[in-house]
Motif scaffolding. Structure first.
Motif, PDB file in Angstrom:
ATOM      1  N   TRP A 170       0.871  -1.091  -0.206  1.00 19.65           N
ATOM      2  CA  TRP A 170      -0.094   0.043   0.093  1.00 19.65           C
ATOM      3  C   TRP A 170       0.805   1.275  -0.006  1.00 19.65           C
ATOM      4  CZ3 TRP A 170      -4.018  -1.223   4.427  1.00 19.65           C
ATOM      5  CH2 TRP A 170      -4.963  -2.344   4.167  1.00 19.65           C
ATOM      6  N   PRO A 237     -10.707   3.564  -0.777  1.00 16.13           N
ATOM      7  CA  PRO A 237     -11.262   2.045  -0.757  1.00 16.13           C
ATOM      8  C   PRO A 237     -10.845   1.195  -2.088  1.00 16.13           C
ATOM      9  CG  PRO A 237     -12.894   3.423   0.130  1.00 16.13           C
ATOM     10  CD  PRO A 237     -11.801   4.359  -0.497  1.00 16.13           C
ATOM     11  N   ALA A 238     -10.994   1.679  -3.217  1.00 16.52           N
ATOM     12  CA  ALA A 238     -10.647   1.169  -4.436  1.00 16.52           C
ATOM     13  C   ALA A 238      -9.129   0.846  -4.483  1.00 16.52           C
ATOM     14  CB  ALA A 238     -11.339   1.869  -5.516  1.00 16.52           C
ATOM     15  N   ASP A 241      -8.123  -1.741  -1.724  1.00 13.07           N
ATOM     16  CA  ASP A 241      -8.894  -2.852  -1.777  1.00 13.07           C
ATOM     17  C   ASP A 241      -9.411  -2.726  -0.059  1.00 13.07           C
ATOM     18  OD1 ASP A 241     -10.593  -5.150  -2.405  1.00 13.07           O
ATOM     19  OD2 ASP A 241      -8.831  -6.490  -2.173  1.00 13.07           O
ATOM     20  N   LEU A 242      -9.813  -1.872   0.497  1.00 16.06           N
ATOM     21  CA  LEU A 242     -10.349  -1.901   1.832  1.00 16.06           C
ATOM     22  C   LEU A 242     -11.756  -2.505   2.162  1.00 16.06           C
ATOM     23  CD1 LEU A 242      -9.220   1.792   2.838  1.00 16.06           C
ATOM     24  CD2 LEU A 242      -7.968  -0.285   3.127  1.00 16.06           C
ATOM     25  N   PRO A 243     -11.818  -3.246   3.325  1.00 16.69           N
ATOM     26  CA  PRO A 243     -13.098  -3.795   3.842  1.00 16.69           C
ATOM     27  C   PRO A 243     -14.102  -2.854   4.369  1.00 16.69           C
ATOM     28  CG  PRO A 243     -11.488  -4.444   5.255  1.00 16.69           C
ATOM     29  CD  PRO A 243     -10.890  -3.569   4.176  1.00 16.69           C
TER      30      PRO A 243
END
Length: 262
Positions: A170, A237-238, A241-243
């Motif tokens: 990240w 988030p994209a 790739d965050l939940p």
């Protein structure tokens, strides 16, 4: 002593549990609460005690989304602080969000599930309230080990909030989005949704995380995605790739005074 919010702690009030009165808001209890709140920065909150609970409220109208995010984060910090105070006073707290039409300024309520003896960890956290450390000028920082990051994240247990240590892959995305982490490690605070309640809980989780870092001698600072350039928060988030919904990035590091610093 840093300035905090506006604590309204009337004399002679009791905090009542399922088995009767646990303690009374006497001078000593009041002093502990007021002192703990005074270490908070910003002042975007009001704390009131009532016969059966403790209230976190807004100090006035919220102007816009930027102001709202900052104010709710400060209310969350006050919620976390009040929780810690209740624990050292022997209370087992529970949080609720009343959405009271008659008191729309109330953002959270701390009730009690009864009495519970305070632990060594409760007192350690209480003593850390005045030692939440930022990275002062003239210091260098080194990243925290992945194991220490994971341990910090695992200590945070606020409902609907998750703390994730930043993954190595990240790093580039965080820098491109404005979250520079040179010499620091990063943890992301996420919530299930993006309601006002979630923003308050995120503020509580952020402050809790900084307190836990302080108990380990780790400095920290906070970057709130909603306060950055428009569109950045929506890209997080994209990109990673965050939940969940990103509410804050807490940067932590071991601070060492620069050579020649006093």
């Amino acid at each position: 002593m840093p300035g905090g919010g506006v604590p309204r702690v009337p004399h002679g009030r009791s905090c009542v549990g399922m088995n009767g009165t646990i303690f009374t808001w006497d001078h000593s209890a009041r002093a502990i609460l007021v002192d703990a709140l005074s270490w908070l920065e910003g002042g975007g909150f009001v704390v009131e005690t009532r016969p059966h609970d403790l209230v976190i409220a807004l100090p006035g109208p919220v102007r816009d989304s930027h102001h709202r995010a900052e104010t709710f984060a400060q209310c969350g910090a006050a919620l976390c602080t009040a929780w810690i105070v209740l624990r050292v006073l022997g209370i087992e707290p529970m949080v609720s969000f009343p959405h009271d039409a008659d008191r729309p300024d109330i953002v959270a309520v701390l009730g009690t599930a009864g009495g519970a003896l305070s632990t060594t960890r409760d007192w350690t956290r209480y003593l850390a309230l005045c030692r939440v450390r930022t990275c002062p000028p003239g210091t260098t920082t080194t990243p925290v080990s992945p194991r220490a990051l994971a341990e910090l994240a695992a200590r945070i247990c606020w409902p609907r909030a998750t703390v994730l240590p930043a993954r190595p892959e990240w790093g580039l995305a965080l820098r491109q989005l404005g979250f520079g982490t040179f010499g620091l490690s990063a943890l992301l605070v996420l919530t299930e949704e993006d309601t006002w309640d979630d923003q308050v809980l995120a503020g509580a989780a952020v402050h809790d995380l900084r307190i836990e870092a302080s108990t380990s001698g780790i400095a920290s600072d906070v970057v709130t995605p909603v306060t950055l350039r428009p569109g950045m928060r929506a890209r997080l988030p994209a990109a990673l790739d965050l939940p969940g919904v990103p509410q804050a990035v807490v940067r932590v590091g071991s601070a060492t005074p620069a050579e020649g610093a006093p």
